[in-house]
Design an enzyme around this catalytic site. Structure first.
Site, PDB file in Angstrom:
ATOM      1  N   ASP A   1       0.840  -1.210   0.000  1.00  0.00           N
ATOM      2  CA  ASP A   1       0.000   0.000   0.000  1.00  0.00           C
ATOM      3  C   ASP A   1       0.871   1.254   0.000  1.00  0.00           C
ATOM      4  OD1 ASP A   1       0.833  -0.662   2.585  1.00  0.00           O
ATOM      5  OD2 ASP A   1      -0.983   0.064   3.561  1.00  0.00           O
TER       6      ASP A   1
ATOM      7  N   ASP B   1      -0.339  -6.759 -10.304  1.00  0.00           N
ATOM      8  CA  ASP B   1      -1.418  -6.374 -11.221  1.00  0.00           C
ATOM      9  C   ASP B   1      -1.811  -4.920 -10.961  1.00  0.00           C
ATOM     10  OD1 ASP B   1      -3.533  -6.721 -13.117  1.00  0.00           O
ATOM     11  OD2 ASP B   1      -4.927  -6.999 -11.449  1.00  0.00           O
TER      12      ASP B   1
HETATM   13  C1  IPM Z   1      -3.471  -7.987 -16.551  1.00  0.00           C
HETATM   14  C2  IPM Z   1      -4.964  -8.141 -16.561  1.00  0.00           C
HETATM   15  C3  IPM Z   1      -5.322  -9.588 -16.251  1.00  0.00           C
HETATM   16  C4  IPM Z   1      -4.870  -9.878 -14.843  1.00  0.00           C
HETATM   17  C5  IPM Z   1      -6.789  -9.961 -16.460  1.00  0.00           C
HETATM   18  C6  IPM Z   1      -7.288  -9.625 -17.841  1.00  0.00           C
HETATM   19  C7  IPM Z   1      -7.041 -11.410 -16.155  1.00  0.00           C
HETATM   20  O1  IPM Z   1      -5.536  -7.254 -15.665  1.00  0.00           O
HETATM   21  O2  IPM Z   1      -2.789  -8.711 -17.301  1.00  0.00           O
HETATM   22  O3  IPM Z   1      -2.970  -7.139 -15.820  1.00  0.00           O
HETATM   23  O4  IPM Z   1      -5.577  -9.604 -13.878  1.00  0.00           O
HETATM   24  O5  IPM Z   1      -3.764 -10.399 -14.695  1.00  0.00           O
HETATM   25 MG    MG Z   2      -4.155  -5.864 -14.812  1.00  0.00          MG
END
Ligand code: IPM
Ligand code: MG
Length: 367
Positions: free
Chosen positions: A228, A252
């Protein structure tokens, strides 16, 4: 077969995927014609497009083709049309299956703020100019794949959703090694993110990353940061970072955030790499960090640069073609120097161009 005969599999997918991958295809054709590189490439369905045609997000045939390719380039998976499908049948499952079964545990997401686009970022120019960070995201573990998972009925007519976050020592060490190795070629600095203040898996993450550093990467400067706080520091002072190491979920989120520092999600490429196999081959998948962007799909306004730079990462990491990768990177720079911009990065005094125009302009600079 000439020594350059390489197999590239194109998986345009959904939303803006087909439009941006079309530009990549033009560039591959250009390399074949003008640089005597003999790429063979095929195009297959994935995600929602595959569901519409075959009722499943990826067929076995396409899956095996991706196993057999030197590099896979993917556009995007998913969209509102398939939102109501049962979880295991959603378009995104195809992408997750490729990542998991090709064992693509290392996701590299560079976030570079091009000097020409300093003003496209929502952050002040002095905060982002010269920014060059690399996010190393673990891609085959953590909460994305942990068991048990599911939605189950419980008492009082309630339901419970369950996902499991777990990492083993070897999973942590192999992704940390990727981050340290990359840092050696950069500024020798790694910031490792977790939530060791609330999660046991975060405590283990911190300990294992630290251990590996002490064992094999003594010269690297390693900082541990709560995820965070890292999210906040990315906005406050992003240039403090060189390589950011994070698990699947934090990676992500932090990579989307980092993308916006560069001006647009439309600029960020990524490489997902596996371990070397017996023959020294590394399986790999290249894709833009942005998604399928259904709101702008089919309008010829999407920015193809993230996907084009993904091709350049493929040239570099999978196809041993550094010279061609540099050529392509430079072509992108030159087009931006000329003031051409897709809608997502347009600013006063610049010329707005379509997806296809942007691809053509980049090709003209390769010449
Ligand atoms: C990414 C995308 C993917 C993830 C999705 C589309 C499954 O957000 O590649 O960052 O969450 O990894
Ligand atoms: Mg993503």
């Amino acid at each position: 077969m000439s020594k350059n005969k390489r197999k590239i599999l194109l998986l345009p997918g959904d939303g803006i995927g087909p439009e941006v991958v079309r530009e990549v295809k033009k560039i591959i054709e250009w390399f074949n014609k003008n640089k005597s590189l003999d790429f063979s490439f095929e195009e297959e369905l994935i995600g929602g497009a595959s569901i519409d045609a075959n009722q499943i997000p990826i067929t076995d045939e396409v899956f095996y083709k991706s196993l057999d390719s030197d590099a896979v380039i993917l556009g995007a998976c998913g969209g509102p049309k398939w939102d109501n499908l049962e979880f295991s049948k959603k378009p995104e499952r195809a992408l997750l299956k490729l990542r998991k079964e090709l064992k693509l545990f290392a996701n590299l997401r560079p976030a570079i703020c091009f000097k020409q686009l300093v003003d496209s970022s929502t952050l002040k120019p002095e905060i982002v100019s010269g920014l060059d960070i690399m996010i190393v995201r673990e891609l085959t573990g953590g909460i994305y794949f942990g068991e048990p998972r599911g939605i189950e009925p419980i008492e009082n007519n309630e339901r419970r959703g369950v996902n499991t976050h777990s990492y083993t020592t070897s999973e942590i060490q192999r992704i940390a090694r990727v981050a340290f190795d990359l840092a050696k070629k950069r500024k020798n600095k790694v910031t490792s993110c977790e939530k060791s203040n609330v999660m046991e898996a975060g405590v283990l993450w911190r300990e294992e990353v630290q251990k590996l550093k002490e064992k094999d990467f003594k010269k690297i400067e390693l900082n541990h940061m709560l995820a965070d706080n890292c999210a906040m520091q990315l906005l406050r002072n992003p240039k403090q970072f060189d390589v950011i190491l994070a698990d699947n979920l934090f990676g992500d989120m932090l990579s989307d955030e980092a993308a916006m520092l560069t001006g647009s999600l439309g600029l960020l490429p990524s490489a997902s790499l596996g371990a070397k196999d017996k023959n020294g081959k590394i399986r790999s998948l290249y894709e833009p960090v942005h998604g399928s962007a259904p709101d702008i799909a089919g309008k010829n306004i999407a920015n193809p640069i993230a996907t084009i730079l993904s091709l350049s990462m493929a040239l570099r990491y999978s196809l041993d073609l550094d010279k061609e990768a540099n050529l392509l990177d430079e072509a992108v720079q030159k087009v931006l120097d000329d003031g051409l911009r897709t809608k997502d990065i347009i600013s006063a005094g610049k010329k707005e161009v379509t997806t296809a125009d942007m691809g053509d302009a980049i090709i003209s600079k390769l010449k």
